[in-house]
Design an enzyme around this catalytic site. Structure first.
Site, PDB file in Angstrom:
ATOM      1  N   ASN A 137      43.538  64.568  35.107  1.00  0.00           N
ATOM      2  CA  ASN A 137      42.216  64.525  34.477  1.00  0.00           C
ATOM      3  C   ASN A 137      41.155  65.227  35.313  1.00  0.00           C
ATOM      4  OD1 ASN A 137      42.292  63.100  31.925  1.00  0.00           O
ATOM      5  ND2 ASN A 137      43.026  61.329  33.083  1.00  0.00           N
ATOM      6  N   HIS A 138      40.029  65.459  34.693  1.00  0.00           N
ATOM      7  CA  HIS A 138      38.845  65.958  35.391  1.00  0.00           C
ATOM      8  C   HIS A 138      37.724  64.925  35.264  1.00  0.00           C
ATOM      9  CE1 HIS A 138      39.695  70.475  35.849  1.00  0.00           C
ATOM     10  NE2 HIS A 138      40.839  69.903  35.463  1.00  0.00           N
ATOM     11  N   ARG A 139      36.782  65.015  36.149  1.00  0.00           N
ATOM     12  CA  ARG A 139      35.585  64.164  36.052  1.00  0.00           C
ATOM     13  C   ARG A 139      34.857  64.465  34.740  1.00  0.00           C
ATOM     14  NH1 ARG A 139      33.488  66.509  39.817  1.00  0.00           N
ATOM     15  NH2 ARG A 139      32.261  67.947  38.547  1.00  0.00           N
ATOM     16  N   THR A 171      32.681  69.415  34.435  1.00  0.00           N
ATOM     17  CA  THR A 171      34.010  68.876  34.727  1.00  0.00           C
ATOM     18  C   THR A 171      34.705  69.647  35.851  1.00  0.00           C
ATOM     19  OG1 THR A 171      35.063  70.338  33.101  1.00  0.00           O
ATOM     20  CG2 THR A 171      34.305  68.159  32.334  1.00  0.00           C
ATOM     21  N   PRO A 176      38.574  59.748  35.912  1.00  0.00           N
ATOM     22  CA  PRO A 176      38.652  58.540  35.067  1.00  0.00           C
ATOM     23  C   PRO A 176      39.977  57.832  35.273  1.00  0.00           C
ATOM     24  CG  PRO A 176      38.938  60.526  33.747  1.00  0.00           C
ATOM     25  CD  PRO A 176      38.541  60.989  35.114  1.00  0.00           C
TER      26      PRO A 176
END
Length: 220
Positions: A83-85, A91, A113
């Site tokens: 995932n990315h922020r 992101t 996340p």
């Protein structure tokens, strides 16, 4: 009694395309039950390297797969660090590129996340080229159609498919589903499992209901 397949074998038959993957996976955050296999004509023992992507145990999430699951070629499990922020206006993962970018941003893994563990129940069939996203829960006896992208939870004994994977149908009526979830055949001892194999493979589902009821009653 004839030979009973050994859950501690890497290759359970002479074809060597199906691998009991609990015997080849080493990551401490991947837990796999007996007799669950991955099928791949090219590299069945490479499941952890090729099919569990972005797995960094220090992130804290787990991949948990039950017993007697059938995982077809090309299925990929995406772990949380992929995932990315998403809580900020960008992101972009500045931190991982070092230098002044790293000095002025929080640690990368801390920004991601948290979706939690990815969990497959028992007797789950995952079709070819599926993608299972982080944190998904798939119930016992579920089927996922080939080339599906699973982004949400799947209840026991249902069929899902598509991108994103959506409900297609219940496999059985409510009564049989309930009986199967009570019976939990996947926890039987090897010899007891051999005894019920004719029932498990019988297409006469009304007969199967009667037999499961009788067996549950005898155990009560």
């Amino acid at each position: 009694m004839s030979y009973i397949p050994d859950p501690n074998q890497v290759f359970p038959n002479e074809y060597k395309t199906s691998c009991f993957i609990k015997n080849v996976v080493k990551a401490p955050n991947i837990i796999i039950g007996d007799y669950t296999y991955y099928d791949d004509a090219q590299d069945p023992t490479g499941f952890e390297k090729n099919n569990v992507l972005f797995n960094y145990p220090e992130f804290g999430d787990h991949l948990i797969i039950g017993k007697f699951c059938a995982i077809a070629s090309g299925t990929r499990f995406i772990m949380g660090p992929a995932n990315h922020r998403i809580s900020s206006v960008t992101t972009y993962p500045f931190h991982v590129f070092g230098g002044a970018w790293q000095e002025n941003t929080p640690p990368h893994l801390d920004q991601l996340p948290r979706k939690g563990d990815t969990v497959l129940g028992n007797d789950v069939w995952i079709g070819r080229e599926c993608v299972i996203m982080p944190g998904v829960k798939i119930g016992d006896g579920a089927i996922v159609a080939a080339c599906s992208v699973v982004t949400g939870d799947i209840p026991p004994y249902t069929v899902f498919g598509g991108n994103p994977a959506c409900f297609i149908k219940q496999r059985f009526d409510e009564e049989l589903t309930s009986l199967l979830l009570q019976f939990r055949w996947w926890n039987l001892a090897p010899e007891a499992l051999v005894e019920v194999l004719p029932m498990l493979c019988d297409p006469n589902l009304e007969k199967v209901k009667r037999e499961i009821k009788a067996r549950l009653t005898s155990k009560a």
